[in-house]
Enzyme design. Structure first.
Site, PDB file in Angstrom:
ATOM      1  N   LYS A   1       0.665  -1.357  -0.092  1.00  0.00           N
ATOM      2  CA  LYS A   1       0.086   0.136   0.186  1.00  0.00           C
ATOM      3  C   LYS A   1       1.038   1.224   0.134  1.00  0.00           C
ATOM      4  O   LYS A   1       1.605   1.288   0.918  1.00  0.00           O
ATOM      5  CB  LYS A   1      -0.963   0.111   1.113  1.00  0.00           C
ATOM      6  CG  LYS A   1      -1.927   1.378   1.498  1.00  0.00           C
ATOM      7  CD  LYS A   1      -2.903   1.149   2.332  1.00  0.00           C
ATOM      8  CE  LYS A   1      -2.522   1.689   3.573  1.00  0.00           C
ATOM      9  NZ  LYS A   1      -2.298   3.089   3.836  1.00  0.00           N
TER      10      LYS A   1
ATOM     11  N   ASP B   1      -3.289   4.434  -1.865  1.00  0.00           N
ATOM     12  CA  ASP B   1      -4.349   4.749  -0.921  1.00  0.00           C
ATOM     13  C   ASP B   1      -4.181   6.228  -0.859  1.00  0.00           C
ATOM     14  O   ASP B   1      -3.674   6.513   0.160  1.00  0.00           O
ATOM     15  CB  ASP B   1      -3.848   4.031   0.265  1.00  0.00           C
ATOM     16  CG  ASP B   1      -4.644   4.378   1.549  1.00  0.00           C
ATOM     17  OD1 ASP B   1      -5.886   4.866   1.317  1.00  0.00           O
ATOM     18  OD2 ASP B   1      -4.054   4.378   2.840  1.00  0.00           O
TER      19      ASP B   1
ATOM     20  N   LYS C   1      -6.960   8.326  -1.057  1.00  0.00           N
ATOM     21  CA  LYS C   1      -8.201   8.548  -0.482  1.00  0.00           C
ATOM     22  C   LYS C   1      -8.866   9.762  -0.910  1.00  0.00           C
ATOM     23  O   LYS C   1      -8.839  10.984  -0.517  1.00  0.00           O
ATOM     24  CB  LYS C   1      -8.164   8.871   1.045  1.00  0.00           C
ATOM     25  CG  LYS C   1      -7.771   7.574   1.896  1.00  0.00           C
ATOM     26  CD  LYS C   1      -7.752   7.820   3.386  1.00  0.00           C
ATOM     27  CE  LYS C   1      -7.613   6.546   4.066  1.00  0.00           C
ATOM     28  NZ  LYS C   1      -6.017   6.157   4.146  1.00  0.00           N
TER      29      LYS C   1
ATOM     30  N   ASP D   1     -13.042  15.198  -3.272  1.00  0.00           N
ATOM     31  CA  ASP D   1     -13.295  16.399  -3.927  1.00  0.00           C
ATOM     32  C   ASP D   1     -14.535  16.482  -4.695  1.00  0.00           C
ATOM     33  O   ASP D   1     -15.269  15.569  -4.550  1.00  0.00           O
ATOM     34  CB  ASP D   1     -11.898  16.818  -4.671  1.00  0.00           C
ATOM     35  CG  ASP D   1     -11.586  18.354  -4.833  1.00  0.00           C
ATOM     36  OD1 ASP D   1     -12.567  19.155  -5.101  1.00  0.00           O
ATOM     37  OD2 ASP D   1     -10.642  18.549  -4.966  1.00  0.00           O
TER      38      ASP D   1
ATOM     39  N   THR E   1     -11.000   4.077  10.583  1.00  0.00           N
ATOM     40  CA  THR E   1     -10.858   3.009  11.634  1.00  0.00           C
ATOM     41  C   THR E   1     -10.325   3.747  13.146  1.00  0.00           C
ATOM     42  O   THR E   1     -10.133   3.272  14.185  1.00  0.00           O
ATOM     43  CB  THR E   1      -9.862   1.788  11.386  1.00  0.00           C
ATOM     44  OG1 THR E   1      -8.770   2.295  10.944  1.00  0.00           O
ATOM     45  CG2 THR E   1     -10.591   0.816  10.407  1.00  0.00           C
TER      46      THR E   1
ATOM     47  N   ARG F   1       2.781  -0.749  10.554  1.00  0.00           N
ATOM     48  CA  ARG F   1       3.796  -0.750  11.528  1.00  0.00           C
ATOM     49  C   ARG F   1       3.952  -1.982  12.286  1.00  0.00           C
ATOM     50  O   ARG F   1       5.319  -2.279  12.336  1.00  0.00           O
ATOM     51  CB  ARG F   1       3.113   0.360  12.619  1.00  0.00           C
ATOM     52  CG  ARG F   1       3.249   1.579  12.218  1.00  0.00           C
ATOM     53  CD  ARG F   1       2.676   2.739  13.126  1.00  0.00           C
ATOM     54  NE  ARG F   1       1.283   2.592  12.818  1.00  0.00           N
ATOM     55  CZ  ARG F   1       0.230   3.476  13.330  1.00  0.00           C
ATOM     56  NH1 ARG F   1       0.826   4.336  14.248  1.00  0.00           N
ATOM     57  NH2 ARG F   1      -1.107   3.095  13.146  1.00  0.00           N
TER      58      ARG F   1
HETATM   59  O1  C5P Z   1       0.384   0.940  10.882  1.00  0.00           O
HETATM   60  P1  C5P Z   1      -1.005   0.410  10.656  1.00  0.00           P
HETATM   61  O2  C5P Z   1      -1.055  -0.838  10.630  1.00  0.00           O
HETATM   62  O3  C5P Z   1      -1.983   1.079  11.712  1.00  0.00           O
HETATM   63  O4  C5P Z   1      -1.212   1.119   9.397  1.00  0.00           O
HETATM   64  C1  C5P Z   1      -2.893   1.136   8.902  1.00  0.00           C
HETATM   65  C2  C5P Z   1      -2.753   1.627   7.446  1.00  0.00           C
HETATM   66  O5  C5P Z   1      -3.921   1.645   6.990  1.00  0.00           O
HETATM   67  C3  C5P Z   1      -2.307   3.425   7.492  1.00  0.00           C
HETATM   68  O6  C5P Z   1      -1.712   3.629   6.065  1.00  0.00           O
HETATM   69  C4  C5P Z   1      -3.614   4.272   7.258  1.00  0.00           C
HETATM   70  O7  C5P Z   1      -3.509   5.416   6.903  1.00  0.00           O
HETATM   71  C5  C5P Z   1      -4.643   3.100   6.777  1.00  0.00           C
HETATM   72  N1  C5P Z   1      -5.814   3.234   6.814  1.00  0.00           N
HETATM   73  C6  C5P Z   1      -6.499   3.112   8.344  1.00  0.00           C
HETATM   74  N2  C5P Z   1      -7.862   3.102   8.533  1.00  0.00           N
HETATM   75  C7  C5P Z   1      -8.579   3.440   7.132  1.00  0.00           C
HETATM   76  C8  C5P Z   1      -8.094   3.651   5.980  1.00  0.00           C
HETATM   77  C9  C5P Z   1      -6.914   3.450   5.621  1.00  0.00           C
HETATM   78  O8  C5P Z   1      -5.866   2.653   9.162  1.00  0.00           O
HETATM   79  N3  C5P Z   1      -9.883   3.369   7.571  1.00  0.00           N
END
Ligand code: C5P
Length: 231
Positions: free
Chosen positions: A34, A61, A63, A66, A120, A212
């Site tokens: 991603k 990603d 997002k 607009d 989330t 992460r």
């Molecule tokens: O590090 P982590 O596992 O929290 O990363 C989650 C990834 O998913 C991040 O890049 C975050 O921007 C993305 N994301 C999210 N919630 C959403 C959409 C995307 O955490 N609803």
């Protein structure tokens, strides 16, 4: 065992060297990558070509959110890049999502179009007080999922906890892409609605986004393999 094709690794860095090093360590694993705003803005479109060239499927990603014309035209411009999935915010409205879907369908390379429902990191309280959307957060997620499906999107981003409900309403082939995944022994950081990778798999998620816990591990490949084993 979790199939690697279900795992999307979030390369959340703005540094192309770090991203390239992770691509090297993870290649041959058949996972998705991603590329979000941080990396796309920091490293430019070349990183999309690089990930594709290394054999990864790419979720861009960005997002988009607009007016319908701007989103449609921007997606047409982006569609020249070799990615496989992209997303827009459902909050941008049905006209915007329809324009996005038309733009993706007219592109040469097939791209999945996904809508973001509620992030989330958002809680019900925050949604009620700040967005002024009353009721339970899950209701808003389901409402956005229905609108996304009606507007021609292929699926939504949601918490794994909402997968079953979304599929019961939008159909089993409507895709769910789920961040908020945390292996048992890792911290939640800013994620609020989380499950373990195995729970997400058992809940029927199509793609789980993990950042992460893999990218910040001492050995990202070992962390990934542990996750695939369901540990
Ligand atoms: O590090 P982590 O596992 O929290 O990363 C989650 C990834 O998913 C991040 O890049 C975050 O921007 C993305 N994301 C999210 N919630 C959403 C959409 C995307 O955490 N609803």
């Amino acid at each position: 065992m979790i199939p690697p094709e279900k795992v999307i690794i979030a390369l959340d860095t703005s540094d192309a060297r770090i991203a390239n090093s992770l691509l090297n360590q993870l290649k041959d694993q058949r996972v998705w990558i991603k590329i979000g705003m941080e990396l796309f803005y920091g490293a430019g479109p070349e990183i999309v070509r690089k990930a594709h060239h290394e054999g990864f499927k790419v979720f861009l990603d960005l997002k988009l959110h607009d007016i319908p014309n701007t989103v449609g035209q921007s997606l047409k411009a982006l569609a020249k890049l070799p990615f496989d999935m992209i997303n827009v915010h459902a909050a941008g409205g049905t006209d915007m999502m329809k324009r996005a879907s038309e733009a993706m369908k007219s592109s040469y390379h097939p791209h999945l179009l996904i809508a973001v429902t509620q992030l989330t990191s958002t809680t019900s309280e925050q949604m009620n007080l700040e967005q002024k959307i009353p009721g339970e957060l899950t209701l808003s997620v389901l409402h956005y999922a229905k609108l996304a499906k009606e507007s021609g999107c292929d699926g939504v981003v949601s918490s794994p906890l909402e997968v079953k409900l979304i599929k019961s309403i939008c159909g089993s082939d409507f895709l769910t892409v789920t961040p908020g995944i945390r292996p048992k022994n890792s911290g939640h950081q800013d994620q609020k609605r989380v499950t373990t990778p195995l729970e997400a798999f058992q809940l029927g998620t199509d793609y789980m986004v993990i950042g992460r816990p893999i990218t910040e591990a001492n050995n990202p490949k070992a962390a990934l393999l542990e996750i695939l084993r369901g540990e």
